[in-house]
Design an enzyme around this catalytic site. Sequence first.
Site, PDB file in Angstrom:
ATOM      1  N   ASN A  50       0.825  -1.199   0.000  1.00  0.00           N
ATOM      2  CA  ASN A  50       0.000   0.000   0.000  1.00  0.00           C
ATOM      3  C   ASN A  50       0.866   1.258   0.000  1.00  0.00           C
ATOM      4  O   ASN A  50       0.590   2.224  -0.728  1.00  0.00           O
ATOM      5  CB  ASN A  50      -0.917  -0.007   1.226  1.00  0.00           C
ATOM      6  N   PHE A  66      -0.275   5.255  10.417  1.00  0.00           N
ATOM      7  CA  PHE A  66      -1.427   4.388  10.610  1.00  0.00           C
ATOM      8  C   PHE A  66      -1.427   3.350   9.495  1.00  0.00           C
ATOM      9  O   PHE A  66      -1.944   3.574   8.408  1.00  0.00           O
ATOM     10  CB  PHE A  66      -2.701   5.226  10.595  1.00  0.00           C
ATOM     11  N   ALA A  67      -0.802   2.208   9.761  1.00  0.00           N
ATOM     12  CA  ALA A  67      -0.577   1.192   8.734  1.00  0.00           C
ATOM     13  C   ALA A  67      -1.823   0.344   8.529  1.00  0.00           C
ATOM     14  O   ALA A  67      -2.392  -0.189   9.493  1.00  0.00           O
ATOM     15  CB  ALA A  67       0.600   0.303   9.129  1.00  0.00           C
ATOM     16  N   HIS A  68      -2.247   0.202   7.272  1.00  0.00           N
ATOM     17  CA  HIS A  68      -3.428  -0.592   6.961  1.00  0.00           C
ATOM     18  C   HIS A  68      -3.452  -0.882   5.471  1.00  0.00           C
ATOM     19  O   HIS A  68      -2.669  -0.329   4.694  1.00  0.00           O
ATOM     20  CB  HIS A  68      -4.711   0.139   7.369  1.00  0.00           C
ATOM     21  N   ALA A  69      -4.356  -1.740   5.064  1.00  0.00           N
ATOM     22  CA  ALA A  69      -4.598  -2.036   3.661  1.00  0.00           C
ATOM     23  C   ALA A  69      -6.099  -2.269   3.499  1.00  0.00           C
ATOM     24  O   ALA A  69      -6.862  -2.173   4.465  1.00  0.00           O
ATOM     25  CB  ALA A  69      -3.804  -3.266   3.214  1.00  0.00           C
TER      26      ALA A  69
END
Length: 291
Positions: A50, A66-69
Site C-alpha cells: 500500500n 497508521f498502517a493498513h490495507a
Amino acid sequence: MAALNDLLPKAAVRLDVRVADWQEAIRAAGGLLVETGATTDDYTAEMIRNVEENGPYLVIAPGFAFAHARPSPAVLRTGMSWVRLEQPVEFGHESNDPVHLVVGLAAEDSGAHTAAMAALAQLLADPATGQALQDATDAEALLAVLAGPDGERDDRSQEKAAREQAVREPAVREPAVREEAGDERRAGNGQPVPAKAVHKILTVCGNGVGTSLFLKNTLEQVLDRWGWSRHVTVEATDTISAKGKASEAVAILTSREIARTLGEIGVPVKVVEDFTSGPEVDRILRDTYEV
C-alpha cells in the site's frame, strides 16, 4: 474507549521496538496482528505494498503512521496493533517524518471500526494524552491511558479546551441560504447550491478504511464547533470512489500523496498535513467557504 480497547488487546502492544526502516516498522505492526489472530502474513505484505503504491500518506500526523490495507481474505477479524519505536524512522513523508509510533489496523469492512478510529483520533489530537502514550512504561500503562480514568474519558479537560479555542476563534456564520425563488449561492467548487442544501465534503485515503476516518472525525469536530453540522455532511472514502462521487461534493480533503493521485476531478482538493489537527482543518474549512 470500549470500542478501541476491544480492538487492541494487550498482546498487540509493543513498546520501544528497534527497527531499521519503515518496512520493518510495518512488519512489526503486522506481526502483532498475526500473533493476535487478526490477520495472516499476507496482510502485512499488503500494508507494505500500500505504501509502495500510494506513497507515505498513512503518516497522518507528526511522528504517527497508521498502517493498513484494504479489507481482504487476509483479514480474519477486525483488530489493531500498537508499536512504539525505540528510534524513529523515515517513511518519506514531506512534513510528518520521522515516525515513532506505528498503529496497525486490519478491518473486515469499511464500517466495523469507525467508533474506534474516532476514539483514537480524539486521543491523539490531545497533546497531554499523546505525551502520556509516549511516556507509558509498559502495555498495561498504555492501555490505561487509552481507557482514561475509570475506563472512560475525562471530558472536562476537552470541554475546557474547546471553550478556550472558541474564545480565540472568530465567530463563523452559517452558510447563507435564502428562500427567494431562483436565488442560489456557489460552493467551493463554483457550482450553484440550492437553498437549504446540505453540502458534502469527502475525506479520502487510498483504501477508505483508516486515514480518511481520522480526517473525517477531525473535520466533524470543527463543524460541530462552528454549528454547521446540519449543513455539511462528511463522507470517508477511497480514491476510486472519490472520483465517482466528486460531483456531489463541495470539496475533498486528503493527503498530499492522494491529492496527486486524484489529479483534476472538478472540485477543490485541499491538502491536510496533520489529520488530527483541528486548527489546520479549521483553516482549510475557512478557506473553502471563504469565511
